[in-house]
Design a protein around this motif. Structure first.
Motif, short mmCIF file in Angstrom:
data_model
loop_
_atom_site.label_atom_id
_atom_site.label_comp_id
_atom_site.label_asym_id
_atom_site.label_seq_id
_atom_site.Cartn_x
_atom_site.Cartn_y
_atom_site.Cartn_z
N GLN A 195 0.80 -1.22 0.00
CA GLN A 195 0.00 0.00 0.00
C GLN A 195 0.84 1.27 0.00
O GLN A 195 0.45 2.28 -0.58
CB GLN A 195 -0.94 -0.01 1.21
CG GLN A 195 -1.73 1.26 1.43
CD GLN A 195 -2.73 1.55 0.34
OE1 GLN A 195 -3.02 0.69 -0.49
NE2 GLN A 195 -3.28 2.75 0.33
N ILE A 196 2.01 1.25 0.61
CA ILE A 196 2.79 2.48 0.75
C ILE A 196 3.21 3.04 -0.60
O ILE A 196 3.25 4.26 -0.80
CB ILE A 196 4.01 2.25 1.67
CG1 ILE A 196 4.65 3.60 2.04
CG2 ILE A 196 5.03 1.34 1.01
CD1 ILE A 196 5.74 3.49 3.07
N ILE A 197 3.51 2.17 -1.58
CA ILE A 197 3.88 2.65 -2.91
C ILE A 197 2.65 2.81 -3.79
O ILE A 197 2.52 3.80 -4.54
CB ILE A 197 4.89 1.69 -3.57
CG1 ILE A 197 6.18 1.62 -2.74
CG2 ILE A 197 5.21 2.16 -4.99
CD1 ILE A 197 6.94 2.91 -2.65
N VAL A 198 1.74 1.85 -3.74
CA VAL A 198 0.53 1.93 -4.56
C VAL A 198 -0.24 3.22 -4.27
O VAL A 198 -0.74 3.89 -5.18
CB VAL A 198 -0.38 0.71 -4.31
CG1 VAL A 198 -1.72 0.87 -5.02
CG2 VAL A 198 0.31 -0.57 -4.78
N GLN A 199 -0.28 3.61 -3.00
CA GLN A 199 -1.00 4.83 -2.63
C GLN A 199 -0.38 6.06 -3.29
O GLN A 199 -1.09 6.96 -3.74
CB GLN A 199 -0.98 4.99 -1.11
CG GLN A 199 -1.82 6.14 -0.59
CD GLN A 199 -1.94 6.11 0.91
OE1 GLN A 199 -1.71 5.09 1.54
NE2 GLN A 199 -2.27 7.24 1.49
#
Length: 509
Positions: free
Chosen positions: A267-271
């Protein structure tokens, strides 16, 4: 080779303190200012999809560049060579795969978290499992990263605070400032402060290269010549064993799968990618960040090479103390403050991104399915409360962590690899196997994570239970770059086999 390294550590001067304090205060103030006018949780978490691609690129790079990059990567070249760049090349290949497979699905669905895609394909239970897995992995991994930041700061504060307070003090100060602007500013503050922080730590790295060159008779020409003679410029290792982490096969295959997981299922990069204006811009940011990371790793490895020459290959108590020692011993007043600010910048970008991503996953993947969709004001209030909660968890984990002889970067990457295979395998099952249903996805992910828990901790299990040493021997020496690939294969294979125990299910529209 004569050097000009001082025999004793230079004091952290008033100028250094001024630089450091100004950086912390300015970053926090800018972050809060950038986050003004937020209306709802979507604005707090994805900034309305209004961030330009180049800012997203720098934010991705800054997020990947935790304090571990500053502290541990130079140590790899100091003790070895440049073969770590094989892994970085694999990172670029993995990004390209994500850009043309998972990324279009995220933009088609107008999603806030990566794991909503799994719900659409398999159901809510799969989404929750993936989200909780991400939360646990990110909390453990970033607690280690936060601890790593305290290493150079503790060296500085060693003469100011009692020894038992130096590392905790560094962790708490860093966390307070980061939590303050993340709480108020949301993802918009996170991204734009990442851009500033990228410039700060690149300045610190370039400054270190310059000072190292000045400290060695003959400068960088002499350093490169001696390093070449010692075999430290080697880029490729064609070994085929699974026990070496920095081989061409481990780098290209293992690195690619690690990047697919970290940039497609984390989630940290996808966000960050979801804050871009369009799919095209998100692709430019994602692939461009892969090129930037290769260049960045090359710079920090070169720093390690220079330190090897500067310190005449002297032995240190731990690899993670090599560059911090130079920061204190070999840098002039003011520059020490800049480099410590650069280390803090790298750490703050990672921690702020984690806090925002963890809060987003908690609200959208856990809270909302249980309690219902809140109104805009309530959602924004909950988002900030979850940010505070995860801030407390990360700080607590960092304060409880105890260092080992293994470089911190390897520990953090191993933690991530422990569950990444299960997550990535779940996404691959959703994309590649129409026959699979929710039961197959959960079974595959559960088995994949269980198997990787044995692989990752095989050495410790053998030491604790000697009777297991023989059965675990085949997996005890597997190097960390292979972890995600193995976990993905186990998850995907288990899910496929499970799917043949029931009638085929049509692919969800």
């Amino acid at each position: 080779m004569p050097t000009s390294v001082p025999s004793t550590a230079a004091a952290f001067t008033a100028l250094d303190w001024l630089v450091l304090v100004l950086y912390l205060v300015a970053t926090s103030a800018i972050g809060v200012w950038l986050g003004r006018g937020q209306k709802d949780a979507k604005d707090y978490f994805v900034a309305g999809g209004e961030i330009p691609w180049w800012a997203v690129l720098f934010s991705i790079v800054a997020t990947e560049t935790s304090a571990l990059t500053f502290i541990s990567i130079p140590g790899l070249a100091y003790l070895g060579d440049f073969t770590f760049l094989q892994v970085a090349t694999g990172y670029l290949l993995g990004r390209i795969v994500v850009a043309y497979t998972l990324l279009p699905r995220y933009f088609e669905g107008n999603l806030v978290t990566a794991y909503a895609l799994l719900e659409r394909r398999f159901g809510l239970a799969t989404r929750r499992l993936a989200s909780v897995t991400f939360m646990v992995t990110r909390a453990f991994g970033d607690s280690v990263r936060l601890f790593a930041t305290s290493i150079p700061v503790a060296l500085i504060l060693g003469g100011v605070l009692p020894p038992e307070w130096t590392a905790p003090g560094a962790i708490l100060v860093l966390s307070v400032f980061t939590l303050y602007y993340t709480y108020h500013g949301g993802i918009r503050a996170v991204v734009w402060t990442d851009v500033i922080q990228t410039g700060v730590y690149l300045l610190g790295g370039v400054g270190a290269l310059y000072l190292i060159g000045r400290g060695v008779d003959g400068g960088w020409a002499r350093i490169v010549a001696d390093a070449d003679a010692a075999g430290k410029l080697r880029l490729f290792d064609l070994s085929l064993g699974l026990d070496k982490p920095h081989t061409l096969a481990a780098g290209l295959l293992g690195g690619a799968f690690l990047a697919m997981a970290s940039h497609g299922a984390d989630q940290i990069i996808v966000q960050r990618l979801l804050t871009a204006n369009s799919l095209r811009d998100a692709r430019r940011a994602l692939i461009g960040s892969g090129v930037a990371v290769i260049l960045q790793f090359a710079m920090f490895l070169t720093i390690g090479l220079g330190l090897w020459a500067l310190y005449e290959a002297r032995t240190f108590s731990a690899p993670d103390r090599i560059f911090p020692t130079f920061i204190i011993e070999g840098m002039p007043p003011g520059m020490t403050g800049v480099v410590i600010a650069a280390i803090l910048a790298a750490a703050m970008s990672t921690v702020s991104g984690s806090l925002n991503a963890l809060a987003a996953a908690t609200l959208h993947d856990i809270w909302t399915p249980l309690k219902g969709v809140p109104d805009d004001r309530t959602a924004l209030r909950l988002s900030r409360r979850f940010t505070l909660l995860w801030g407390a968890i990360l700080v607590g984990g960092a304060l409880l962590y105890r260092a080992e002889g293994t470089p911190v970067v390897v520990i953090a990457l191993s933690i991530a690899s422990f569950t990444y295979g299960g997550l990535l395998g779940g996404f691959f099952l959703a994309l590649l196997w129409p026959r699979a249903i929710q039961r197959d996805a959960i079974t595959g992910m559960g088995v994949g994570i269980f198997v990787m828990s044995i692989v990752v901790f095989a050495g410790r299990l053998s030491a604790a239970f000697p009777a297991l040493a023989g059965p675990l021997a085949p997996v005890t020496g597997i190097a960390w770059p292979w972890f995600v690939l193995i976990g993905t294969a186990v998850t995907l294979g288990t899910g496929i086999l499970s799917s043949f125990t029931h009638a085929a299910a049509p692919r969800a529209s």
